[in-house]
Design a protein around this motif. Sequence first.
Motif, PDB file in Angstrom:
ATOM      1  N   LEU A   1       0.869  -1.089   0.073  1.00 10.65           N
ATOM      2  CA  LEU A   1      -0.128   0.268   0.036  1.00 10.65           C
ATOM      3  C   LEU A   1       0.797   1.100   0.022  1.00 10.65           C
ATOM      4  CD1 LEU A   1      -2.758   1.515   0.463  1.00 10.65           C
ATOM      5  CD2 LEU A   1      -2.654   1.202   2.652  1.00 10.65           C
ATOM      6  N   GLY A   2       1.761   1.386   0.963  1.00  8.28           N
ATOM      7  CA  GLY A   2       2.694   2.456   1.140  1.00  8.28           C
ATOM      8  C   GLY A   2       3.554   2.728  -0.112  1.00  8.28           C
ATOM      9  N   VAL A   3       4.093   1.520  -0.925  1.00 11.45           N
ATOM     10  CA  VAL A   3       4.770   1.819  -2.101  1.00 11.45           C
ATOM     11  C   VAL A   3       3.885   2.460  -3.267  1.00 11.45           C
ATOM     12  CG1 VAL A   3       6.418   0.991  -3.588  1.00 11.45           C
ATOM     13  CG2 VAL A   3       6.726   0.438  -1.097  1.00 11.45           C
ATOM     14  N   SER A   4       2.780   1.563  -3.411  1.00 11.98           N
ATOM     15  CA  SER A   4       2.085   1.771  -4.444  1.00 11.98           C
ATOM     16  C   SER A   4       1.227   3.167  -4.310  1.00 11.98           C
ATOM     17  CB  SER A   4       1.076   0.629  -4.810  1.00 11.98           C
ATOM     18  OG  SER A   4       0.249   0.578  -3.790  1.00 11.98           O
ATOM     19  N   GLY A   5       0.576   3.363  -3.319  1.00 12.58           N
ATOM     20  CA  GLY A   5      -0.367   4.481  -3.008  1.00 12.58           C
ATOM     21  C   GLY A   5      -1.779   4.019  -3.562  1.00 12.58           C
ATOM     22  N   ILE A   6      -1.771   2.656  -3.808  1.00 12.06           N
ATOM     23  CA  ILE A   6      -3.124   2.390  -4.598  1.00 12.06           C
ATOM     24  C   ILE A   6      -3.724   1.308  -3.636  1.00 12.06           C
ATOM     25  CG2 ILE A   6      -3.919   1.101  -6.552  1.00 12.06           C
ATOM     26  CD1 ILE A   6      -1.571   2.259  -8.175  1.00 12.06           C
ATOM     27  N   SER A   7      -3.272   0.233  -3.225  1.00 13.82           N
ATOM     28  CA  SER A   7      -3.840  -0.986  -2.587  1.00 13.82           C
ATOM     29  C   SER A   7      -2.796  -1.742  -2.120  1.00 13.82           C
ATOM     30  CB  SER A   7      -4.804  -1.808  -3.490  1.00 13.82           C
ATOM     31  OG  SER A   7      -5.269  -2.981  -3.107  1.00 13.82           O
ATOM     32  N   PRO A   8      -3.101  -2.520  -1.116  1.00 14.22           N
ATOM     33  CA  PRO A   8      -2.394  -3.458  -0.436  1.00 14.22           C
ATOM     34  C   PRO A   8      -2.451  -5.112  -1.008  1.00 14.22           C
ATOM     35  CG  PRO A   8      -4.403  -3.183   1.049  1.00 14.22           C
ATOM     36  CD  PRO A   8      -4.327  -2.293   0.091  1.00 14.22           C
ATOM     37  N   ASP A   9      -3.378  -4.933  -1.750  1.00 12.02           N
ATOM     38  CA  ASP A   9      -3.708  -6.197  -2.427  1.00 12.02           C
ATOM     39  C   ASP A   9      -2.971  -6.421  -3.885  1.00 12.02           C
ATOM     40  OD1 ASP A   9      -5.089  -8.548  -3.700  1.00 12.02           O
ATOM     41  OD2 ASP A   9      -6.953  -8.035  -2.731  1.00 12.02           O
ATOM     42  N   LEU A  10      -2.251  -7.683  -3.938  1.00 12.40           N
ATOM     43  CA  LEU A  10      -1.575  -7.872  -5.129  1.00 12.40           C
ATOM     44  C   LEU A  10      -2.440  -7.791  -6.093  1.00 12.40           C
ATOM     45  CD1 LEU A  10       1.662 -10.127  -4.033  1.00 12.40           C
ATOM     46  CD2 LEU A  10       1.731  -7.948  -5.359  1.00 12.40           C
TER      47      LEU A  10
ATOM     48  N   ALA B   1       2.503   0.679  -9.049  1.00 14.57           N
ATOM     49  CA  ALA B   1       1.769  -0.414  -8.819  1.00 14.57           C
ATOM     50  C   ALA B   1       2.898  -1.474  -9.037  1.00 14.57           C
ATOM     51  CB  ALA B   1       0.515  -0.737  -9.362  1.00 14.57           C
ATOM     52  N   ALA B   2       3.733  -1.286 -10.328  1.00 15.62           N
ATOM     53  CA  ALA B   2       4.556  -2.171 -10.810  1.00 15.62           C
ATOM     54  C   ALA B   2       5.886  -2.109  -9.929  1.00 15.62           C
ATOM     55  CB  ALA B   2       5.131  -1.921 -12.289  1.00 15.62           C
ATOM     56  N   GLN B   3       6.203  -0.833  -9.137  1.00 15.77           N
ATOM     57  CA  GLN B   3       7.157  -0.796  -8.363  1.00 15.77           C
ATOM     58  C   GLN B   3       6.958  -1.622  -7.199  1.00 15.77           C
ATOM     59  OE1 GLN B   3       8.242   3.041  -6.790  1.00 15.77           O
ATOM     60  NE2 GLN B   3      10.325   2.847  -7.566  1.00 15.77           N
ATOM     61  N   ALA B   4       5.916  -1.466  -6.672  1.00 11.54           N
ATOM     62  CA  ALA B   4       5.673  -2.210  -5.444  1.00 11.54           C
ATOM     63  C   ALA B   4       5.500  -3.827  -5.461  1.00 11.54           C
ATOM     64  CB  ALA B   4       4.216  -1.806  -4.867  1.00 11.54           C
ATOM     65  N   ILE B   5       5.300  -4.471  -6.832  1.00 14.07           N
ATOM     66  CA  ILE B   5       5.213  -5.869  -6.921  1.00 14.07           C
ATOM     67  C   ILE B   5       6.598  -6.210  -7.131  1.00 14.07           C
ATOM     68  CG2 ILE B   5       4.659  -7.350  -8.676  1.00 14.07           C
ATOM     69  CD1 ILE B   5       2.426  -5.809  -9.523  1.00 14.07           C
ATOM     70  N   ALA B   6       7.396  -5.497  -7.904  1.00 12.03           N
ATOM     71  CA  ALA B   6       8.985  -5.758  -7.926  1.00 12.03           C
ATOM     72  C   ALA B   6       9.588  -5.562  -6.747  1.00 12.03           C
ATOM     73  CB  ALA B   6       9.492  -4.625  -8.903  1.00 12.03           C
ATOM     74  N   LEU B   7       9.192  -4.765  -5.759  1.00 11.20           N
ATOM     75  CA  LEU B   7      10.074  -4.755  -4.423  1.00 11.20           C
ATOM     76  C   LEU B   7       9.615  -5.920  -3.756  1.00 11.20           C
ATOM     77  CD1 LEU B   7      11.978  -3.221  -2.740  1.00 11.20           C
ATOM     78  CD2 LEU B   7       9.699  -1.723  -1.846  1.00 11.20           C
ATOM     79  N   TYR B   8       8.229  -6.273  -3.768  1.00  7.83           N
ATOM     80  CA  TYR B   8       7.856  -7.515  -3.126  1.00  7.83           C
ATOM     81  C   TYR B   8       8.319  -8.686  -3.484  1.00  7.83           C
ATOM     82  CZ  TYR B   8       4.426 -10.909  -1.169  1.00  7.83           C
ATOM     83  OH  TYR B   8       3.792 -11.898  -0.411  1.00  7.83           O
ATOM     84  N   VAL B   9       8.651  -8.746  -4.970  1.00  8.06           N
ATOM     85  CA  VAL B   9       9.457 -10.050  -5.420  1.00  8.06           C
ATOM     86  C   VAL B   9      10.765  -9.998  -4.687  1.00  8.06           C
ATOM     87  CG1 VAL B   9      10.314 -11.219  -7.357  1.00  8.06           C
ATOM     88  CG2 VAL B   9       7.954 -10.498  -7.054  1.00  8.06           C
ATOM     89  N   PHE B  10      11.446  -8.889  -4.908  1.00  8.80           N
ATOM     90  CA  PHE B  10      12.984  -8.716  -4.507  1.00  8.80           C
ATOM     91  C   PHE B  10      12.989  -9.071  -3.116  1.00  8.80           C
ATOM     92  CE2 PHE B  10      16.312  -6.335  -2.908  1.00  8.80           C
ATOM     93  CZ  PHE B  10      17.326  -6.408  -4.011  1.00  8.80           C
ATOM     94  N   SER B  11      12.103  -8.579  -2.238  1.00  7.75           N
ATOM     95  CA  SER B  11      12.145  -8.867  -0.785  1.00  7.75           C
ATOM     96  C   SER B  11      12.116 -10.441  -0.708  1.00  7.75           C
ATOM     97  CB  SER B  11      11.219  -8.023  -0.103  1.00  7.75           C
ATOM     98  OG  SER B  11      10.995  -8.617   1.124  1.00  7.75           O
ATOM     99  N   ALA B  12      11.038 -10.972  -1.257  1.00  2.00           N
ATOM    100  CA  ALA B  12      10.856 -12.511  -0.940  1.00  2.00           C
ATOM    101  C   ALA B  12      12.250 -13.261  -1.587  1.00  2.00           C
ATOM    102  CB  ALA B  12       9.787 -13.006  -1.881  1.00  2.00           C
ATOM    103  N   THR B  13      12.700 -12.951  -2.527  1.00  4.85           N
ATOM    104  CA  THR B  13      13.775 -13.771  -3.131  1.00  4.85           C
ATOM    105  C   THR B  13      15.088 -13.581  -2.356  1.00  4.85           C
ATOM    106  OG1 THR B  13      14.346 -12.065  -4.912  1.00  4.85           O
ATOM    107  CG2 THR B  13      12.997 -13.804  -5.283  1.00  4.85           C
ATOM    108  N   ARG B  14      15.419 -12.290  -1.686  1.00  2.00           N
ATOM    109  CA  ARG B  14      16.511 -12.135  -0.808  1.00  2.00           C
ATOM    110  C   ARG B  14      16.637 -12.611   0.210  1.00  2.00           C
ATOM    111  NH1 ARG B  14      16.932  -5.860   0.525  1.00  2.00           N
ATOM    112  NH2 ARG B  14      15.043  -6.451   1.386  1.00  2.00           N
TER     113      ARG B  14
END
Length: 400
Positions: free
Chosen positions: A274-283, A294-307
């Motif tokens: 929600l904070g990064v996208s400013g749109i929604s907490p729902d993927l 929205a794309a940036q938030a998704i990319a950050l989520y995936v980056f966080s998970a893989t790290r």
Amino acid sequence: MNGSILALNAGSSSLKFRLYEVHGEQFTLILRGQFDGLNATPHLTVKEASGKEIADLDLELEDNMREDMLSRIFEIIVPYTVNNPLRAVGHRVLHGGERFSAPVLLDDAVLDYLETLVPMGPLHQPANLASVKLFRKIRPDLPQVACFDTAFHVNIDERAARYPIPRRYGDKGYRRFGFHGLSYTYIAERLHQISDYLARKRSVVAHLGNGSSLCAMRNGKAVDTTMGMTPLGGLMMGTRSGTVDPGLVLALIETEGLSPADLKHMLYYDSGLLGVSGISPDLRDLLASDEPYAAQAIALYVFSATREIASMAASMEGMDALVFTAGIGENSAVIRKMICDRLAWIGVTLDEEANQANAAIISAPESRIEVRIIPTDEEVVLAKQTAKVIGEGEHGEAAA
């Protein structure tokens, strides 16, 4: 034991319940229900195990909302407990602290201690305990059992549990506890059911949902996990930040003038997707959006998970299997692919068709690391742990 068990999973904005018939070691699902939208317009859905719809309606609940909800649950389950009386209620309780590493029968002393842990779980612990107190008011005769999300991680490696802070604080209990333990308990049991060989492997289990965490697991036991003393740490989540630099928190206090209450609200409710996208907490919303944030938030989520998956592998000195579970992990082929593609360097090769089909095994035959989808079931774990506590109590009374 024989009879019925009500499993209750209370969150900050939802309340899930399931009714099970218990005959010895057999647990049969009878009903499943959920109250959603508790912070807006409450909605109740209830279905029998067969899928038959019992209720699907918006509710008008007043100031005593949670008490009304619990009373409704009792009204709904009465016809289903005529031949199999309700024996107990099992509650998911977020935090057991240092005192509780196994399910426990709830009494005044236990509740008093659990209240002291509210600061470690301000989103969930108050909702968990509120349900317990209301059930005691509505049905004081009914035994209630607390099943803890922290319990599965109680024996993680000491190096994973201890924070690098002065020992005087570590000795007071400021340490990593870990959460989503009921989910990880279920996955560990399923791995053993599939094969003992699989269970012995070094597995990273990815519980990905609105709240997300990872668990490094071997022989059905936790080795390491991403969440810490609170469920705020680790992976980026729907509205929670995950782990951030402690210096960032200090800077926000000193430079931006944020109070502890401001910081708590920001890190728990206004951060993450929600904070990064400013749109929604729902993927799902973000994947459907054309907005660049929205794309940036998704990319950050995936980056966080893989790290963090790589860090869990490091804790086990290797990785043989990756298991996806929970809402995102079980249902989002897009996110699974994005994560697995970033893990190609450690030997993950995805079977594209299997992934799209949500198959049990979604790795290609040549993949060095086996990748699985295993749907989780926290409520059946609640029911089993509750029945065990009640059964042990009955045996103890019989022996006395």
